[in-house]
Design a protein around this motif. Structure first.
Motif, PDB file in Angstrom:
ATOM      1  N   ILE A 440      54.916 -43.271  34.043  1.00  0.00           N
ATOM      2  CA  ILE A 440      56.001 -43.085  34.726  1.00  0.00           C
ATOM      3  C   ILE A 440      55.850 -44.824  35.633  1.00  0.00           C
ATOM      4  O   ILE A 440      56.709 -45.067  35.622  1.00  0.00           O
ATOM      5  N   TRP A 441      54.715 -44.901  36.437  1.00  0.00           N
ATOM      6  CA  TRP A 441      54.773 -46.311  36.750  1.00  0.00           C
ATOM      7  C   TRP A 441      53.515 -46.977  36.671  1.00  0.00           C
ATOM      8  O   TRP A 441      52.751 -46.370  36.535  1.00  0.00           O
ATOM      9  N   ARG A 442      53.850 -48.586  36.746  1.00  0.00           N
ATOM     10  CA  ARG A 442      52.187 -49.592  36.884  1.00  0.00           C
ATOM     11  C   ARG A 442      52.588 -50.177  37.672  1.00  0.00           C
ATOM     12  O   ARG A 442      53.896 -50.715  37.432  1.00  0.00           O
ATOM     13  N   LEU A 443      52.005 -51.013  37.540  1.00  0.00           N
ATOM     14  CA  LEU A 443      51.821 -52.285  38.428  1.00  0.00           C
ATOM     15  C   LEU A 443      53.207 -53.795  37.580  1.00  0.00           C
ATOM     16  O   LEU A 443      53.381 -53.650  38.235  1.00  0.00           O
ATOM     17  N   ALA A 444      52.991 -53.655  36.378  1.00  0.00           N
ATOM     18  CA  ALA A 444      53.969 -54.702  35.776  1.00  0.00           C
ATOM     19  C   ALA A 444      55.302 -54.655  36.263  1.00  0.00           C
ATOM     20  O   ALA A 444      56.004 -55.284  36.910  1.00  0.00           O
TER      21      ALA A 444
END
Length: 579
Positions: A440-444
């Motif tokens: 769902i969400w990642r650092l990039a």
């Protein structure tokens, strides 16, 4: 909320049980009391699992085989964008096609399913808060308390994006005892509530989870949700609105950008996440390592992801069928549900100062192209894919697989490489299908969000540094200068086929242009070889180019269920009619 309540009454007795033990054998679910839920850790885990399972179905999505939705309330959002489409022709005669055409009844039914799902989870969460004092294990109670605050913020954030201001309810409601009504909240009230809940979750939740608790929300997830809420609220689309529940009645853009900047900086200050490095230097090596990012569960880059079953059990657990749905026909794929458009292929730039060559259109592109896209002549599972016609004979990947009359093949000239697993067995037994988690969400994404915020606040060099971190991870040239268009294109390349690209169209005010066939027809490429001469021809995907690809301005906000509008006695979203 009369109709909604019919789904919620008895919610404590409708827990999703996925395993067997003596407790469940001795106490049938229709005989478990409310008291049992709050005093038994296994039941509590099942109770909390519904919050996770209903936030997003991940890759376990459905294509609708007929108009209307029934119990099928989720779909893969990028299917509704311009980067990816489906190629199984009978699906283009389904409820999915009605979604593309903006069919009012289909959208109304879909909206009701979303509304019911999200408010049902909110009701579960409110019930937890009212009964948490019954949980004797203080550590368990505190853990769930943090999760509950996160998910109450999350589900209201989901409602906010789709419907605008909605009733903010922080307690359980039983219409048989108290038929209360709740007005629509303003944009400011929605944002304040979401941020307050996210802040409380961040205060309680740990920075990291142990390996045995992998997949549970963390402080970083709460801060990302807070930052995302401010980023959404900073959109120009939601400023100076005449209706307070559809946007701010004044201009809060600068204020929202400043708050988003601070929230992303709080997230980064945790030092909990790192971009997964790519050490290879060859095109194939970079392709393989980049593709592996999306096959690694709960990596150092991941902030929040849907946990799919490790054994890929689709029939009995929470596996999915991504590889089967995505594979080319020559590799036993039958669904062709993930076929990139040529529109998206054009978003990849060149590398190392190379110039585009129309006679060799797949040479010297951004390395992420080779990871994300399967194209004519690319190699997958050790097989060279044949998506061209030679002297009138269609290649193996332009023909349906096997003897199925409904099997598909690409209508765009491409298949999807991102997310797919070359090691996955695809055979006639689809019980054990695919196991990739859905990120769902990642650092990039957080860094690209932050770059956009920085640029809009005037911190141009700082924004450029964030974008170059992403580019240089994949060995792409650093940008010497930066524009907002370059930042947004970087988002569409790095976050290709992720749901952020869909919601970006709304947030950036481009959805009307990008989701209409008259202004942005979906494109395909046709490759023909005649007597040794190769010709590349770009054209529209006929059935999706115009009449079947329509977005109306009123779709910026979905219709609130009419039963809700009548019961609460508040305004419907603009231009929707009761059906």
């Amino acid at each position: 909320m009369k109709k909604l309540y019919t789904y919620i009454i008895g919610a404590l007795l409708s827990l999703s049980v996925t395993g067997c033990n003596s407790l469940f054998d001795d106490a049938p679910m229709n005989q478990i009391s409310e008291k049992d839920v709050w005093t038994n850790s296994m039941l509590l885990d099942e109770y909390v699992n519904t919050w996770y399972r209903n936030m997003n179905n991940g890759f376990n999505n459905f294509i609708f085989t007929s108009s209307g939705f029934g119990s099928m309330s989720r779909y893969f959002l990028p299917w509704l964008g311009d980067q990816i489409t489906i190629s199984k022709k009978d699906w283009l005669n389904s409820g999915y096609s009605d979604m593309l055409k903006g069919n009012e009844k289909t959208l109304t039914d879909y909206a009701e399913n979303l509304w019911t799902n999200d408010y049902t989870q909110i009701q579960y969460i409110n019930a937890f808060f009212e009964n948490s004092n019954r949980i004797s294990d203080a550590t368990l109670r505190e853990r769930i308390n943090g999760e509950a605050h996160f998910f109450r913020a999350y589900y209201y954030y989901m409602l906010w994006r789709s419907f605008g201001g909605v009733p903010l309810i922080d307690h359980t409601i039983d219409p048989l005892k108290n038929a209360e009504r709740t007005p629509r909240a303003s944009y400011t009230e929605m944002l304040d509530f979401i941020v307050k809940e996210a802040d409380e979750a961040a205060r309680i939740l740990p920075v990291t989870q142990s390996s045995s608790e992998a997949g549970r929300v963390t402080r970083g997830a709460a801060l990302m949700l807070k930052a995302k809420a401010y980023l959404w609220a900073a959109s120009e689309v939601y400023q100076d609105n005449s209706k307070s529940y559809l946007g701010f009645t004044d201009n809060q853009r600068q204020n929202m950008l400043e708050k988003a900047k601070a929230a992303y900086e709080d997230l980064f200050a945790l030092n909990a996440y790192e971009l997964i490095p790519i050490t290879a230097t060859t095109q194939d090596g970079i392709k393989n390592e980049y593709r592996q990012i999306f096959l690694t569960k709960n990596s150092q880059e991941s902030i929040l992801e849907v946990q799919h079953s490790d054994d890929g059990d689709y029939a009995n657990k929470f596996g999915h069928r991504l590889d089967r749905y995505a594979a080319p026909p020559s590799l036993t794929g039958t669904y062709c549900a993930y076929t990139p458009t040529h529109n998206h292929v054009l978003e990849y730039g060149m590398r190392d100062g190379a110039a585009y060559d129309a006679n060799h259109p797949y040479d010297n592109l951004d390395y992420r192209f080779y990871a994300n896209i399967l194209y004519d002549g690319s190699v997958y599972k050790g097989q060279t894919l044949n998506m061209h016609t030679t002297d009138g004979v269609a290649g193996t990947d332009l023909q349906p697989y096997g003897t199925s009359t409904t099997a598909g093949y690409t209508l765009t000239g491409y298949y999807m490489g991102k997310f797919v697993d070359e090691t996955q067995t695809i055979d006639n037994n689809d019980t054990y299908a695919s196991k990739q988690n859905y990120i769902i969400w990642r650092l990039a994404e957080a860094k690209l969000d932050y770059a956009e915020v920085l640029f809009n606040l005037g911190y141009t060099e700082e924004a450029r540094a964030q974008v170059n971190d992403i580019r240089q991870r994949v060995h792409m040239d650093a940008l010497p200068t930066i524009t907002i268009d370059q930042i947004l294109n970087e988002r569409r390349v790095e976050l290709a086929f992720e749901e952020s690209t869909y919601w970006d169209m709304f947030r950036l005010g481009t959805v009307y242009q990008k989701r209409n066939g008259s202004t942005n027809p979906l494109k395909k490429i046709t490759i023909t070889v005649t007597k040794g001469t190769t010709k590349y021809q770009v054209s529209n995907i006929d059935r999706r180019a115009s009449a079947n690809y329509v977005f109306q301005l009123k779709q910026y906000y979905l219709p609130i269920p009419w039963s809700e509008v009548k019961y609460q006695q508040f305004d419907q979203n603009p231009d929707w009619n009761e059906i």
